[in-house]
Design a protein around this motif. Structure first.
Motif: not given
Length: 377
Positions: A76-79, A285-287, A309-311, A315-316
């Protein structure tokens, strides 16, 4: 005559009734913008725990931390970085659809530089590749910023140009092929470890902390919010909106370039066609999930990190539950709609009014019947 007991000693405020302080704290907590994203993230994590009993287990293997939670942070770091730059742009009432193309271009340039060097594993080669990628990202951000701030092009149109053209540029750099590199120094950026922790997570955390410090400990954050919240008032106050707009687009491109370095270094290859594909939609969407409005103005960096982190956790969860690949996007879309509805104050208010409406109607009907009986009597 005895004096009444001093309630201020129990509540902390003179004359405050018993329980007022805890009630005020709970009310303030319920109205906090990070409450619902935090609850959604917690619910997703607990849902994974129900299907994977060792989901929260973190172990040390070969001197490195391993576990599902570590994987969520690392992947999730890149996102997080892309969403961080997108937050600054959205705060100015703009949008940047070109971050996915910037991710692809940065990864392609870095891998092309390393693959063409005589010593791919040297520190000089890796630093040169990083410098080339970040330098080109600055140019791309300047192009977006100048189109929006100086020429008055709508942000969605200006960045859509680079979104389409940038993907083609990335494929031209890689000649339509997947460039594979073997460099331990470059692999450290996205797939390596430092002090037993994933280096990508440490790098993303450092960028988030530095951004929060600069925007909240200086006037920069207030200026960005003023440009997005009320541009006319900002002009009257003497704020140079053009320079700030250019700055945020450059910052967004730099964050996307670092994310591109993470993605390409983790898989040790560059794919100009698929790298960073549709990451701009996940970033937006994260924003939004984090509580930053698309209309500009106030922004929340902590909310953006929670949204990313939610997104990633979603995915996980999809892979954990074994959702068929053909229905993965539908499943994610359904969950995202539910999350947005839960966060919406308007939706919650309508639902609360709907739950209270039958009781109100019954009471009103009983009163009307009582009045009719009194008139008849």
């Amino acid at each position: 005559m005895t004096n009444p007991p001093d309630r201020s000693a129990r509540t902390g405020r003179p004359g405050a009734p018993t329980g007022a302080v805890p009630g005020a704290v709970l009310k303030r907590l319920a109205g906090h913008r990070l409450l619902w994203p935090s609850l959604v993230l917690l619910a997703l994590l607990l849902g994974n725990l129900a299907f994977t009993h060792d989901f929260f287990d973190i172990r040390v293997q070969d001197g490195h931390l391993y576990g599902s939670l570590i994987d969520i942070l690392q992947f999730g770091a890149p996102l997080i970085l892309v969403a961080l730059g997108m937050t600054m742009v959205i705060a100015t009432r703009g949008i940047d659809l070109s971050v996915g193309s910037t991710v692809a271009i940065a990864g392609a340039l870095a891998c092309e530089h390393i693959a063409g060097s005589a010593d791919p594993g040297s520190a000089g080669t890796v630093l040169g590749a990083v410098a080339v990628a970040l330098g080109v990202a600055v140019v791309l951000g300047l192009c977006n910023g100048l189109l929006v701030a100086r020429l008055g092009v709508q942000p969605i149109v200006a960045t859509l140009i680079l979104m389409v053209a940038g993907r083609g540029v990335a494929q031209l750099i890689t000649d339509g092929q997947i460039i594979t590199v073997r460099s331990e120094g470059y692999h450290l950026i996205g797939g390596g470890y430092w002090l037993t922790f994933p280096f990508a997570v440490l790098l993303a955390g450092a960028v988030v902390a530095l951004t929060a410090f600069v925007t909240r400990r200086s006037a920069l954050g207030l200026l960005i919010e003023s440009v997005g919240g009320n541009p006319a008032a900002g002009r009257l106050a003497g704020i140079r909106a053009a320079g700030l707009l250019t700055l945020v687009y450059v910052f967004c491109a730099l964050c996307a370039a670092v994310a591109g370095l993470m993605i390409s270094s983790n898989v040790q290859s560059a794919d100009g066609n698929n790298a960073g594909l549709w990451i701009e939609l996940d970033a937006i969407l994260a924003v939004v999930i984090g509580g930053t409005a698309l209309t500009g103005g106030r922004f929340s960096l902590g909310g953006t990190v929670l949204g990313a982190l939610i997104i990633q956790t979603l995915s996980t969860t999809v892979y954990t539950l074994g959702v068929p690949p053909q229905t993965t996007l539908v499943f994610k879309a359904f969950v995202v709609v539910v999350v947005c509805l839960v966060q919406s104050p308007v939706f919650r208010a309508k639902m609360s009014r709907r739950r209270g409406r039958p009781h109100t109607r019954s009471t009103g009907t009983a009163d009307a019947v009582g009045r009719q009986q009194e008139v008849r009597a």
